[in-house]
Design an enzyme around this catalytic site. Structure first.
Site, PDB file in Angstrom:
ATOM      1  N   ALA A  70     -32.281  77.192   6.080  1.00 22.42           N
ATOM      2  CA  ALA A  70     -31.140  76.402   6.544  1.00 22.42           C
ATOM      3  C   ALA A  70     -30.710  75.434   5.456  1.00 22.42           C
ATOM      4  O   ALA A  70     -31.458  75.183   4.507  1.00 22.42           O
ATOM      5  CB  ALA A  70     -31.521  75.615   7.805  1.00 22.42           C
ATOM      6  N   LEU A  99     -41.322  74.454   7.450  1.00 20.13           N
ATOM      7  CA  LEU A  99     -41.785  75.277   8.570  1.00 20.13           C
ATOM      8  C   LEU A  99     -42.213  76.660   8.084  1.00 20.13           C
ATOM      9  O   LEU A  99     -43.240  77.186   8.536  1.00 20.13           O
ATOM     10  CB  LEU A  99     -40.671  75.404   9.621  1.00 20.13           C
ATOM     11  CG  LEU A  99     -41.023  76.295  10.802  1.00 20.13           C
ATOM     12  CD1 LEU A  99     -42.220  75.736  11.583  1.00 20.13           C
ATOM     13  CD2 LEU A  99     -39.825  76.461  11.740  1.00 20.13           C
ATOM     14  N   THR A 133     -31.500  72.850  16.073  1.00 24.01           N
ATOM     15  CA  THR A 133     -31.748  71.410  15.938  1.00 24.01           C
ATOM     16  C   THR A 133     -31.323  70.603  17.165  1.00 24.01           C
ATOM     17  O   THR A 133     -30.400  70.994  17.891  1.00 24.01           O
ATOM     18  CB  THR A 133     -30.965  70.894  14.710  1.00 24.01           C
ATOM     19  OG1 THR A 133     -31.059  69.466  14.659  1.00 24.01           O
ATOM     20  CG2 THR A 133     -29.494  71.248  14.772  1.00 24.01           C
ATOM     21  N   ASP A 134     -31.952  69.438  17.328  1.00 23.72           N
ATOM     22  CA  ASP A 134     -31.535  68.458  18.341  1.00 23.72           C
ATOM     23  C   ASP A 134     -30.134  67.919  18.035  1.00 23.72           C
ATOM     24  O   ASP A 134     -29.457  67.406  18.925  1.00 23.72           O
ATOM     25  CB  ASP A 134     -32.543  67.294  18.386  1.00 23.72           C
ATOM     26  CG  ASP A 134     -32.798  66.654  17.024  1.00 23.72           C
ATOM     27  OD1 ASP A 134     -32.704  67.369  15.998  1.00 23.72           O
ATOM     28  OD2 ASP A 134     -33.095  65.446  16.965  1.00 23.72           O
ATOM     29  N   LYS A 192     -24.951  74.280  12.789  1.00 21.80           N
ATOM     30  CA  LYS A 192     -26.153  74.825  13.430  1.00 21.80           C
ATOM     31  C   LYS A 192     -25.803  75.401  14.804  1.00 21.80           C
ATOM     32  O   LYS A 192     -26.351  76.426  15.207  1.00 21.80           O
ATOM     33  CB  LYS A 192     -27.239  73.751  13.567  1.00 21.80           C
ATOM     34  CG  LYS A 192     -27.877  73.294  12.269  1.00 21.80           C
ATOM     35  CD  LYS A 192     -28.705  74.353  11.568  1.00 21.80           C
ATOM     36  CE  LYS A 192     -29.975  74.705  12.279  1.00 21.80           C
ATOM     37  NZ  LYS A 192     -30.776  75.721  11.499  1.00 21.80           N
ATOM     38  N   TYR A 249     -23.455  69.064  10.078  1.00 18.86           N
ATOM     39  CA  TYR A 249     -24.733  69.790  10.190  1.00 18.86           C
ATOM     40  C   TYR A 249     -24.901  70.343  11.614  1.00 18.86           C
ATOM     41  O   TYR A 249     -25.159  71.540  11.803  1.00 18.86           O
ATOM     42  CB  TYR A 249     -25.890  68.849   9.839  1.00 18.86           C
ATOM     43  CG  TYR A 249     -27.269  69.406  10.114  1.00 18.86           C
ATOM     44  CD1 TYR A 249     -27.815  70.397   9.303  1.00 18.86           C
ATOM     45  CD2 TYR A 249     -28.042  68.935  11.181  1.00 18.86           C
ATOM     46  CE1 TYR A 249     -29.088  70.910   9.565  1.00 18.86           C
ATOM     47  CE2 TYR A 249     -29.302  69.435  11.436  1.00 18.86           C
ATOM     48  CZ  TYR A 249     -29.823  70.425  10.631  1.00 18.86           C
ATOM     49  OH  TYR A 249     -31.082  70.932  10.885  1.00 18.86           O
ATOM     50  N   TRP A 294     -36.730  66.180  14.164  1.00 22.76           N
ATOM     51  CA  TRP A 294     -37.496  65.204  13.375  1.00 22.76           C
ATOM     52  C   TRP A 294     -38.763  65.870  12.805  1.00 22.76           C
ATOM     53  O   TRP A 294     -39.892  65.396  13.009  1.00 22.76           O
ATOM     54  CB  TRP A 294     -37.856  63.991  14.231  1.00 22.76           C
ATOM     55  CG  TRP A 294     -36.708  63.207  14.778  1.00 22.76           C
ATOM     56  CD1 TRP A 294     -35.423  63.622  14.958  1.00 22.76           C
ATOM     57  CD2 TRP A 294     -36.733  61.841  15.229  1.00 22.76           C
ATOM     58  NE1 TRP A 294     -34.649  62.620  15.491  1.00 22.76           N
ATOM     59  CE2 TRP A 294     -35.436  61.509  15.668  1.00 22.76           C
ATOM     60  CE3 TRP A 294     -37.734  60.870  15.326  1.00 22.76           C
ATOM     61  CZ2 TRP A 294     -35.114  60.249  16.187  1.00 22.76           C
ATOM     62  CZ3 TRP A 294     -37.410  59.621  15.847  1.00 22.76           C
ATOM     63  CH2 TRP A 294     -36.114  59.315  16.262  1.00 22.76           C
TER      64      TRP A 294
END
Ligand SMILES: NC(=O)c1ccc[n+]([C@@H]2O[C@H](COP(=O)([O-])OP(=O)(O)OC[C@H]3O[C@@H](n4cnc5c(N)ncnc54)[C@H](OP(=O)(O)O)[C@@H]3O)[C@@H](O)[C@H]2O)c1
Length: 294
Positions: A72, A12, A113-114, A141, A137, A162
């Protein structure tokens, strides 16, 4: 305006720097004011974000108006056995950044994150749903999100999922490689979520920056699929011959528990800059055709 991008060598981070340097992307130009902004890309060589003093020095030195934290510990399975490293990068580092940003009066955009969700139900999670992470994880987060909210007074927390971007170590690139190596690929068909092209995510993050409409956001590709659906589409779009076969998660036991459902809904994006996140198939087709050209 000065924008400091941490984790600038990640999927990203690289895409954000690329769009800032190019004045936007095929999805549109940069918002007004950002086109004149100075970008400061940093990664672990310039500052280890887990070290509070290094972060304070970094932020004092550049005096940014905005920090976008893309750094991260993203190895979901590795986090199960390297808990301390995951905690340091995913929770302590954003805490350090949030404190430094508050002192510098900078706003902080932090990526999450999801996997803060545990996977119950079948409907996409909204920003109002309570997280319940099932993995180390996801837990680290979530702590990172909370520290950002405690210590910064101008924060955006943006959850994505994803994710794939150019040159990254991601699912799309793995399936493309496996499709060259194998005749058949078995892929789990009992976990659903939203594939996200880093180009679309970066475009929306940069739209959010000037709004100052701080808060929690979900930003993912539009539409829900399973890893099997995603792998099938990758192979179809790339024109490779490998056969993709569905299987259950139990066939591939992994150290980290993955949510059966981690799809995210984009209510807050719609309420601010608008939700132009492309359907995941369209964004994926673009990514694969760019790979073919490169
Ligand atoms: N990838 C996904 O599927 C996914 C899904 C949901 C959410 N997210 C979130 O989206 C964000 C961006 O993910 P990404 O896939 O672009 O990540 P990435 O490609 O793994 O990049 C992360 C970058 O952070 C750097 N970094 C790690 N620890 C650091 C530290 N202590 N100090 C400074 N830099 C450090 C890494 O350097 P090294 O490579 O040297 O370690 C790497 O350059 C992350 O917040 C991630 O949790 C990602």
């Amino acid at each position: 305006m000065k924008i400091l991008i941490t984790g600038a060598k990640g999927q990203l981070g690289r895409e954000l720097c690329r769009q800032m340097q190019a004045g936007g992307s095929a999805l549109g130009p940069l918002p007004e004011r950002l086109d004149l902004a100075t970008v400061i890309p940093v990664d672990i060589e310039e500052a280890d974000l887990t070290a509070r003093k290094e972060v304070a020095t970094l932020v004092r030195r550049y005096a940014p108006d905005v920090v976008i934290n893309c750094a991260a510990f993203t190895d979901v399975n590795g986090a199960e056995s390297r808990r301390d490293e995951a905690f340091a990068a995913n929770a302590l580092a954003p805490r350090n950044l949030a404190m430094a940003c508050r002192e510098a009066e900078a706003s902080l955009i932090h990526l999450s994150t999801d996997y803060v969700f545990g996977g119950e139900g079948t409907r996409p999670f909204t920003e109002a749903d309570l997280p319940a992470p099932a993995s180390v994880y996801g837990t680290t987060k979530l702590l990172g999100e909370q520290y950002v909210q405690y210590f910064s007074n101008k924060w955006f927390v943006v959850r994505t999922s994803w994710l794939y971007g150019r040159g990254g170590n991601n699912f799309v690139n793995t399936i493309l490689r496996l499709a060259d190596e194998k005749d058949e690929i078995r892929v789990v068909n009992d976990q659903q979520g939203n594939p996200t092209n880093a180009e679309d995510l970066a475009h929306h993050l940069l739209k959010l920056v000037p709004t100052k409409e701080y808060g929690l956001y979900h930003c993912t590709g539009s539409g829900v699929c399973t890893w099997y659906d995603l792998a099938s589409e990758i192979v179809r779009l790339s024109g490779k011959k490998a056969k993709v076969l569905p299987c259950a998660s139990d066939e591939f036991p992994s150290p980290a528990k993955r949510p059966a459902n981690s799809a995210l809904e984009h209510g807050m994006l719609r309420a601010t800059v608008g939700d132009a996140m492309r359907p995941w198939q369209e964004a994926l087709a673009d990514y694969i055709s760019e790979l073919k050209l490169s």
